[in-house]
Each structure stands twice: as structure tokens, then as C-alpha cells.
Design a protein around this motif. Sequence first.
Motif, short mmCIF file in Angstrom:
data_model
loop_
_atom_site.label_atom_id
_atom_site.label_comp_id
_atom_site.label_asym_id
_atom_site.label_seq_id
_atom_site.Cartn_x
_atom_site.Cartn_y
_atom_site.Cartn_z
N THR A 12 0.83 -1.20 0.00
CA THR A 12 0.00 0.00 0.00
C THR A 12 0.87 1.26 0.00
O THR A 12 0.65 2.18 -0.79
CB THR A 12 -0.93 0.00 1.24
N VAL A 13 1.87 1.28 0.85
CA VAL A 13 2.77 2.43 0.92
C VAL A 13 3.55 2.58 -0.39
O VAL A 13 3.71 3.68 -0.90
CB VAL A 13 3.73 2.30 2.13
N GLU A 14 4.00 1.48 -0.96
CA GLU A 14 4.75 1.51 -2.22
C GLU A 14 3.89 2.09 -3.35
O GLU A 14 4.39 2.76 -4.24
CB GLU A 14 5.23 0.11 -2.59
N LEU A 15 2.59 1.85 -3.30
CA LEU A 15 1.68 2.38 -4.31
C LEU A 15 1.33 3.85 -4.06
O LEU A 15 0.58 4.45 -4.83
CB LEU A 15 0.38 1.56 -4.33
N GLY A 16 1.85 4.42 -3.00
CA GLY A 16 1.59 5.83 -2.71
C GLY A 16 0.28 6.05 -1.99
O GLY A 16 -0.25 7.16 -1.98
N MET A 17 -0.25 5.01 -1.39
CA MET A 17 -1.51 5.12 -0.67
C MET A 17 -1.25 5.26 0.82
O MET A 17 -0.17 4.97 1.31
CB MET A 17 -2.37 3.88 -0.93
N GLY A 18 -2.28 5.66 1.54
CA GLY A 18 -2.22 5.68 2.99
C GLY A 18 -2.93 4.45 3.53
O GLY A 18 -3.84 3.91 2.91
N ILE A 19 -2.50 3.99 4.69
CA ILE A 19 -3.13 2.84 5.35
C ILE A 19 -3.16 3.14 6.85
O ILE A 19 -2.25 3.74 7.38
CB ILE A 19 -2.40 1.52 5.04
N GLN A 20 -4.26 2.75 7.48
CA GLN A 20 -4.40 2.99 8.91
C GLN A 20 -5.07 1.78 9.55
O GLN A 20 -6.11 1.30 9.09
CB GLN A 20 -5.25 4.23 9.16
N PHE A 21 -4.46 1.30 10.62
CA PHE A 21 -5.05 0.23 11.42
C PHE A 21 -6.17 0.85 12.26
O PHE A 21 -5.98 1.87 12.90
CB PHE A 21 -3.98 -0.38 12.34
N VAL A 22 -7.34 0.25 12.22
CA VAL A 22 -8.49 0.76 12.97
C VAL A 22 -8.65 -0.12 14.21
O VAL A 22 -9.07 -1.27 14.12
CB VAL A 22 -9.78 0.73 12.10
N SER A 23 -8.31 0.45 15.38
CA SER A 23 -8.35 -0.35 16.60
C SER A 23 -9.61 -0.11 17.44
O SER A 23 -9.94 -0.92 18.29
CB SER A 23 -7.12 -0.05 17.46
N PHE A 24 -10.32 0.98 17.19
CA PHE A 24 -11.47 1.34 18.02
C PHE A 24 -12.47 0.19 18.22
O PHE A 24 -12.90 -0.04 19.35
CB PHE A 24 -12.18 2.57 17.45
N PRO A 25 -12.85 -0.55 17.16
CA PRO A 25 -13.84 -1.62 17.39
C PRO A 25 -13.37 -2.69 18.37
O PRO A 25 -14.18 -3.34 19.01
CB PRO A 25 -14.05 -2.22 16.00
N MET A 26 -12.06 -2.87 18.50
CA MET A 26 -11.56 -3.88 19.43
C MET A 26 -11.46 -3.34 20.85
O MET A 26 -11.38 -4.10 21.80
CB MET A 26 -10.19 -4.37 18.97
N GLU A 27 -11.44 -2.02 20.99
CA GLU A 27 -11.25 -1.41 22.30
C GLU A 27 -12.55 -1.18 23.05
O GLU A 27 -12.55 -1.04 24.27
CB GLU A 27 -10.52 -0.07 22.14
N VAL A 28 -13.65 -1.11 22.34
CA VAL A 28 -14.94 -0.79 22.96
C VAL A 28 -15.86 -2.02 22.89
O VAL A 28 -16.12 -2.52 21.79
CB VAL A 28 -15.60 0.41 22.25
N PRO A 29 -16.33 -2.49 24.03
CA PRO A 29 -17.19 -3.67 24.03
C PRO A 29 -18.39 -3.51 23.08
O PRO A 29 -19.04 -2.47 23.05
CB PRO A 29 -17.66 -3.77 25.48
N GLY A 30 -18.65 -4.55 22.29
CA GLY A 30 -19.80 -4.58 21.39
C GLY A 30 -19.54 -4.01 20.01
O GLY A 30 -20.29 -4.30 19.08
N TRP A 32 -16.94 -4.54 17.95
CA TRP A 32 -16.41 -5.53 17.01
C TRP A 32 -17.56 -6.28 16.34
O TRP A 32 -17.55 -6.50 15.14
CB TRP A 32 -15.47 -6.50 17.72
N ASP A 33 -18.57 -6.63 17.11
CA ASP A 33 -19.74 -7.32 16.56
C ASP A 33 -20.46 -6.45 15.52
O ASP A 33 -20.96 -6.94 14.52
CB ASP A 33 -20.72 -7.72 17.66
N ARG A 34 -20.49 -5.14 15.77
CA ARG A 34 -21.12 -4.22 14.81
C ARG A 34 -20.34 -4.20 13.50
O ARG A 34 -20.95 -4.14 12.42
CB ARG A 34 -21.20 -2.82 15.40
N ILE A 35 -19.02 -4.24 13.55
CA ILE A 35 -18.20 -4.26 12.34
C ILE A 35 -18.42 -5.57 11.58
O ILE A 35 -18.56 -5.56 10.35
CB ILE A 35 -16.70 -4.08 12.68
N VAL A 36 -18.45 -6.68 12.30
CA VAL A 36 -18.70 -7.98 11.67
C VAL A 36 -20.05 -7.96 10.95
O VAL A 36 -20.18 -8.41 9.82
CB VAL A 36 -18.64 -9.12 12.72
#
Length: 98
Positions: A12-30, A32-36
Motif C-alpha cells: 500500500t505504501v509503495e503504491l503511494g496510498m495511505g493505510i491505517q489500522f483501525v483499533s477502536f472496534p476492538m477497544e470498545v465492548p460490542g 467488534w460485533d457491529r463491524i462484523v
Amino acid sequence: MGAAMENVWLTTVELGMGIQFVSFPMEVPGQWDRIVELLAVPDELELMAVYRLGYLPESDKRPAIDWTSHERKLPSQYVFRGTCATPETRWDEPPADR
């Protein structure tokens, strides 16, 4: 999993794009299930990580980390010195210059 995600990140970086790990769904109870549910992940698959990808304007700078989030977990909950009985606490506060 880690090697596959590292390859996606590097490509992704080599292609000149941005990438971001999204941790919020794992930090707040419930959340992660909404993302699934939102992504319609079938029962036979397990969602392991969520990333955002996209092209960024060259003028944009990387945003600062939001240290004020009440949902953000402390490093001492994951980082230990020697054994798991000794949490590393010196990183629990953001640097004073931020």
C-alpha cells in the motif's frame, strides 16, 4: 496473519496510498460485533483486523495520535518488563510536548 498484513501494508505504501489500522472496534465492548455485521462476515470466517486504505493528497500530513480518547488503553495493559507481573508504566502518559 502478521506476515500477510505486513505485505499489504508495505505494498500500500509503495503504491503511494495511505493505510491505517483501525483499533477502536476492538477497544470498545460490542463494537467488534457491529463491524462484523456491517461487513457481513460469514460465520465460517473470522474477522482479524480492520484497516482503512486510500490515496492521500500530497499536501496532507500524518494526523497526530489522539491521546485524549477515553477508550484508548494504556501501554501498561500490554507491555511488560521481564514478566507479565511487572507492567511497563513509563509510557502511559503522552509526551509533554504534544
